[in-house]
Design a protein around this motif. Structure first.
Motif: not given
Length: 201
Positions: A65-69, A71-73, A75
């Motif tokens: 997945r993208s780095p944003i996804v 990082l959200a996971y 968190r």
């Protein structure tokens, strides 16, 4: 020869202890470690290939997945509210890629550094000084050019990649432990048995 001399000759053991257990263990441990380095390289290649042709949850398309996804996971995982994935989570996917890249870089730089010393499968390729083609004169010339025991840049990079890989392994163990608690599932055991709790329909 007298009978006493004959007795002494025949009663002497045929062998004598030369190498103590520490020396023997160290010798074979180094042999095993050297062999393992090549095995790791083969396993990395196999895993990359399997990431494209393996079953659903082994494929990169299932968990990258993208780095944003990711990082959200991560968190949400720290807050104890992360969504459970049957396969790799987004953070787990990032870890898979990071470990594969770092392991590949560690093996590659190790082979190159070893080849610079005139050893291993890349020795003939790496030792080109004075048309060495793997001969002793070329190895000596390469060592002299490097100033004896001075480590090459690629050797230093190899050490750095190995240390980064160790740090990733520690982070991976931490992430698995946290995810196991949050999702109430033994992820280490699942990697041994291959089985996880089924996703709700």
């Amino acid at each position: 020869m007298t009978s006493s001399e004959t007795l002494r000759t025949t009663s002497r053991p045929a062998s004598t202890l030369v190498w103590d257990p520490v020396v023997r263990f160290g010798h074979w441990a180094l042999v095993a470690a050297f062999a393992v380095a090549y095995v790791v390289g083969v396993l990395v290649v196999l895993r990359v290939v399997w990431g494209f042709v393996g079953p659903r949850h082994a494929r990169f398309s299932d968990f990258v997945r993208s780095p944003i996804v990711a990082l959200a996971y991560f968190r949400d995982l720290l807050y104890g509210r992360a969504r459970r994935y049957v396969g790799h989570s987004p953070a787990g996917g990032v870890m898979v890629i990071a470990l594969l890249v770092c392991l590949a870089a560690t093996v590659a730089t190790g082979l190159i550094a070893y080849g610079e010393e005139g050893k291993g499968p890349l020795a003939v390729v790496m030792v080109t000084d004075a048309n060495a083609n793997g001969n002793e004169a070329g190895h000596r010339a390469l060592a002299e050019r490097r100033g004896g025991e001075t480590e090459s840049t690629i050797g230093e990079l190899h050490g750095l990649m190995a240390n980064i890989t160790v740090a990733l392994v520690v982070a991976h163990i931490f992430g698995v432990a946290v995810a196991s608690v949050v999702h109430k599932e033994n992820l280490a055991l699942a990697m041994i048995t291959g089985r996880k709790r089924r996703a709700p329909d």
